[in-house]
Every structure is written in structure tokens, then in C-alpha cells.
Design an enzyme around this catalytic site. Structure first.
Site, mmCIF file in Angstrom:
data_model
loop_
_atom_site.group_PDB
_atom_site.id
_atom_site.type_symbol
_atom_site.label_atom_id
_atom_site.label_comp_id
_atom_site.label_asym_id
_atom_site.label_seq_id
_atom_site.Cartn_x
_atom_site.Cartn_y
_atom_site.Cartn_z
ATOM 1 N N GLU A 1 0.538 -1.226 -0.253
ATOM 2 C CA GLU A 1 -0.105 0.011 0.095
ATOM 3 C C GLU A 1 0.940 0.854 0.182
ATOM 4 O O GLU A 1 0.179 2.354 -0.452
ATOM 5 C CB GLU A 1 -1.363 -0.308 1.083
ATOM 6 C CG GLU A 1 -1.737 -0.980 1.330
ATOM 7 C CD GLU A 1 -3.208 -0.511 1.621
ATOM 8 O OE1 GLU A 1 -3.618 0.980 2.146
ATOM 9 O OE2 GLU A 1 -4.335 -1.318 1.473
ATOM 10 N N TYR B 1 -2.812 3.790 7.430
ATOM 11 C CA TYR B 1 -2.017 2.537 7.459
ATOM 12 C C TYR B 1 -0.851 2.379 6.075
ATOM 13 O O TYR B 1 0.498 2.832 7.299
ATOM 14 C CB TYR B 1 -3.038 1.143 6.589
ATOM 15 C CG TYR B 1 -2.238 0.646 7.003
ATOM 16 C CD1 TYR B 1 -1.728 -0.193 7.936
ATOM 17 C CD2 TYR B 1 -1.848 -0.242 5.214
ATOM 18 C CE1 TYR B 1 -1.084 -1.474 7.779
ATOM 19 C CE2 TYR B 1 -1.548 -1.394 5.802
ATOM 20 C CZ TYR B 1 -1.174 -1.986 6.821
ATOM 21 O OH TYR B 1 0.217 -3.531 6.688
HETATM 22 N N1 UDP Z 1 -13.663 -5.426 -1.355
HETATM 23 C C1 UDP Z 1 -14.784 -6.485 -1.781
HETATM 24 N N2 UDP Z 1 -15.408 -7.398 -0.834
HETATM 25 C C2 UDP Z 1 -15.433 -7.530 0.171
HETATM 26 C C3 UDP Z 1 -14.123 -7.250 0.590
HETATM 27 C C4 UDP Z 1 -13.084 -6.511 0.259
HETATM 28 O O1 UDP Z 1 -15.685 -6.455 -3.115
HETATM 29 O O2 UDP Z 1 -16.199 -8.307 0.948
HETATM 30 C C5 UDP Z 1 -12.797 -5.412 -2.592
HETATM 31 C C6 UDP Z 1 -11.966 -4.386 -1.572
HETATM 32 O O3 UDP Z 1 -12.660 -3.137 -2.272
HETATM 33 C C7 UDP Z 1 -10.243 -4.232 -2.556
HETATM 34 C C8 UDP Z 1 -9.748 -5.309 -2.850
HETATM 35 O O4 UDP Z 1 -11.641 -6.481 -2.122
HETATM 36 O O5 UDP Z 1 -10.874 -3.414 -3.693
HETATM 37 C C9 UDP Z 1 -9.234 -6.193 -1.867
HETATM 38 O O6 UDP Z 1 -9.251 -5.817 -0.902
HETATM 39 P P1 UDP Z 1 -8.487 -6.388 0.461
HETATM 40 O O7 UDP Z 1 -9.478 -6.393 2.232
HETATM 41 O O8 UDP Z 1 -8.475 -7.315 0.581
HETATM 42 O O9 UDP Z 1 -7.449 -5.204 1.118
HETATM 43 P P2 UDP Z 1 -6.073 -4.582 0.137
HETATM 44 O O10 UDP Z 1 -5.991 -6.165 -0.829
HETATM 45 O O11 UDP Z 1 -6.908 -3.853 -0.473
HETATM 46 O O12 UDP Z 1 -5.584 -4.648 1.268
#
Ligand code: UDP
Length: 360
Positions: A124, A166
Site C-alpha cells: 500500500e 495505514y
Molecule cells: N473487497 C470486496 N468485497 C469484500 C472485501 C473487499 O470487493 O467483501 C475489495 C476491496 O474494495 C478491494 C479488494 O477487494 O478492492 C481487496 O481488498 P482487501 O480488503 O482484501 O485488501 P487490500 O488488497 O485492498 O489491501
């Protein structure tokens, strides 16, 4: 393995539990681990080479208690973090404190004792891609989206978008650690994980936790509990997914090759496993049908939800995370091997066994 005394902060989390499985299998290795919970590592508590401290790093007393362990260690691995986007938005202070203020003393002590610090940062820190800011959101030029450790700028949104609490805390930690190296010679390694998937990731709401876990556990929870899989903003965001086993291979190679691993930043991800979140949801429901033998899962409901409704105000998504992994290939000889369908099948089978077959 050259390092025989390893101090792991945050050893009881998802990544820590898989790392412990591997390091404790090596004869002669002594591990001291710190965490607030041992729920994921109870199987290791009786291991003669493992000393567990149930503690939080936040207080001055905890830091004082930690110092002799740092002084004795060959390598300090800091995994302690809150890494869940729902938390970045709902509890920004907790996120900033846990990822920065509660943990900045670790590099201070490592510098004092000149110990090698392997710090887990995050992909991130790259924020959003350059391509996402350009008209038309085109991704035809890798220079505009590929994430390279030493040259890609770190681009985050405005302060009102709490999503970046974060990433910005982690970025300051990276800069602090690098500065300690520059000014004192402290050896360091920064790891930027890109969506490690595997058994024991997060929790399932209503089973062994409450809240909104990351996407793997969110989709598993929908499949297991018979609720719709919810796609944030139509599931357009893309992620590359790497198996936890491949990821831990990279960590073991770091421990095996300190000369090559030290004073480096590594993207740890699998560029071959890129999916949109919509594709991920569709793939997972098909695989769950195979695991359960119930074809009904192939049509498991998928519904779209706005990020505002799902996370609340202040969420902003990382559009795409495509890692360049040349540095890990060159320095460590690491290549991720497991393809997406295989790693999903194995991971989802483990979730099914834990939460359905064993009623967890
Ligand atoms: N996301 C989703 N549905 C869910 C949870 C997350 O569509 O129930 C999406 C979120 O918006 C992001 C991606 O999945 O685009 C990955 O989210 P995650 O929370 O796993 O963490 P990240 O990869 O963003 O750190």
C-alpha cells in the site's frame, strides 16, 4: 540457515503462524516470539526451541522488556501490524498508533544494538498507480502502473481519505528504517507483501471474530454462511495474489542469504496471478462448488455495493497492484510458483475444513 536466534514480533498472526511452521522445523533454530494472542500458534507453544511472550508493544515497559531479546537476537522480524482496510477507515488512530508510534522503538533498538531488522511493510505504500490519475485510466504502459521498489513514486490521496492512514504510517516506518541504516549502518530488509492468500488468513465474522475482514475471508464468509458475496464498486480493482507458501519461501531465502537480503526492499507477490475482484468472486464460487460437491454454489449471489456503503466515508481503493519482482529473483533466487486456481482450491479447502467440517 545462518541466523539461529530469531526474534519475531507479531508471531501469532496469519503470516507469523506460517513463518513459525517453517522456522521451527529447522533443527537448532531458537525463536522468541511476541504477540497479544496465541490462538493461531497454540500448536507451537510446547516446542523446545520456541519462547512465547504474550505482550503488546505499546508501553515503555514492554519496550524495556524487549530490549534484552533484541540484544540477543541474530535477526529481528517485525510483523506486528493492523492490516485491514476496514480498520484504516473506522479506527484511524488505532491504525496510526499500532503501525508507527507503538513500533518505532524497534528500529531505534535495532540500530543501538546493530541488529538486522526485517520489517514487514506493505504494498500500500505505493498508493494508487500513476495510470489511475491519467485521463482514460489507461494501463498500456508498465511505467505507469508496474510497482518497482526503488523507482516507483509513492502516491496517496488526500488526508480526508482515511484509507491512507495505514500506508502513510508504513511509509514513515520505511523511511525511518532506511535513515537508521544510512546514519548508523544498521542492516535492514523491507518486505512489501502483495496479497498473500492462505489458510488462517483473518477470521470469519460471527465464527471467530467480528467486523469486516479482507476480501478472501469476506468471500469465504459469504459462501459458508449463505450470504451474497459483496463486490465493492463493482469489483473493478485488481490484485495479484501469491500463495502464503511461496511468500514464506521468500522469507526463508532472506534468512538463508543475509548478504543478498540486507539493505534491500522486496516486493513479494505473484505477477502471474492478477484478477479483478469480480473475477476472484466468480472463480471462488466455482471452486467452492467443486470442494463441497454442490453445484448450487456456481450461482451463489454476487451483489455490488458502493465503497461508501461498505466501508463508510474516507475509503479510496488501490486500483491495481502489479509488482515487479526482479529484485527478489536476482538477490534471492525466488520465483513464486503456485497458480491462482491451485492456491485458491487449497486455501478454500482449509477454510471449509476449519469452519464447516470441524464447525469452527
Ligand atoms: N473487497 C470486496 N468485497 C469484500 C472485501 C473487499 O470487493 O467483501 C475489495 C476491496 O474494495 C478491494 C479488494 O477487494 O478492492 C481487496 O481488498 P482487501 O480488503 O482484501 O485488501 P487490500 O488488497 O485492498 O489491501
Amino acid at each position: 540457515m545462518i541466523a539461529s536466534r530469531i526474534l519475531i514480533l507479531g508471531c501469532g498472526g496469519y503470516i507469523g503462524s506460517h513463518l513459525l511452521d517453517r522456522v521451527l522445523a529447522i533443527p537448532g533454530v531458537r525463536v522468541t516470539g511476541w504477540d497479544t494472542s496465541s490462538a493461531k500458534i497454540d500448536n507451537h507453544l510446547d516446542h523446545p526451541g520456541f519462547e512465547f511472550h504474550r505482550a503488546h508493544l505499546a508501553s515503555p515497559e514492554a519496550i524495556a522488556a524487549l530490549e534484552p531479546h533484541i540484544a540477543r537476537a541474530d535477526v529481528v522480524m517485525n510483523l506486528a501490524a493492523i492490516c485491514n482496510p476496514a480498520e484504516y477507515v473506522s479506527h484511524p488512530l488505532r491504525v496510526l498508533h499500532s503501525n508507527l508510534f507503538d513500533t518505532y522503538q524497534v528500529p531505534v533498538l535495532c540500530a543501538q544494538h546493530q541488529k538486522w531488522l526485517i520489517h514487514f511493510s506493505t504494498s500500500e505504500v505505493y498508493g494508487r498507480t500513476i495510470a489511475s490519475y491519467l485521463p482514460g485510466n489507461t494501463y498500456d504502459d508498465p511505467d505507469l502502473y508496474e510497482l518497482r521498489e526503488d523507482s516507483t513514486p509513492l502516491i496517496m490521496g488526500p488526508i480526508s481519505n482515511l484509507r491512507w492512514t495505514y500506508a502513510s504510517a508504513k511509509q514513515v516506518m520505511e523511511r525511518l528504517i532506511h535513515a537508521y541504516h544510512e546514519e548508523t549502518g544498521m542492516p535492514y530488509t523491507l518486505v512489501r507483501p502483495l496479497n498473500f492468500f492462505g489458510p488462517r488468513m483473518d477470521y470469519l465474522p460471527g465464527h471467530d471474530g467480528e467486523g469486516t475482514p479482507r476480501v478472501l475471508a469476506s468471500f469465504m464468509s459469504a459462501l459458508i454462511d449463505g450470504t451474497p458475496m459483496r463486490l465493492v464498486d463493482d469489483g473493478k480493482a485488481r490484485r495479484t495474489i501469491v500463495s502464503i507458501e511461496d511468500a514464506v519461501d521468500a522469507l526463508m531465502l532472506m534468512l538463508d542469504n543475509p548478504t543478498n537480503a540486507q539493505n534491500q526492499i522486496f516486493n513479494i507477490g505473484n505477477p502471474g496471478n492478477e484478477v479483478t475482484m469480480r473475477e476472484l468472486a466468480e472463480l471462488m464460487r466455482g471452486i467452492y462448488a467443486t470442494i463441497t460437491g454442490d453445484d448450487g454454489y456456481r450461482d451463489h449471489p454476487i451483489e455490488s455495493v458502493s465503497s461508501l456503503d461498505f466501508y463508510g466515508p474516507g475509503y479510496e481503493d488501490c486500483d491495481r497492484r502489479m509488482p515487479n519482482i526482479e529484485n527478489a529473483k536476482i538477490q534471492l533466487g525466488w520465483t513464486p510458483r503456485k497458480n491462482l486456481p491451485d492456491l485458491l482450491r487449497e486455501t478454500m479447502t482449509a477454510f471449509h475444513q476449519q469452519y464447516v467440517a470441524q464447525g469452527g
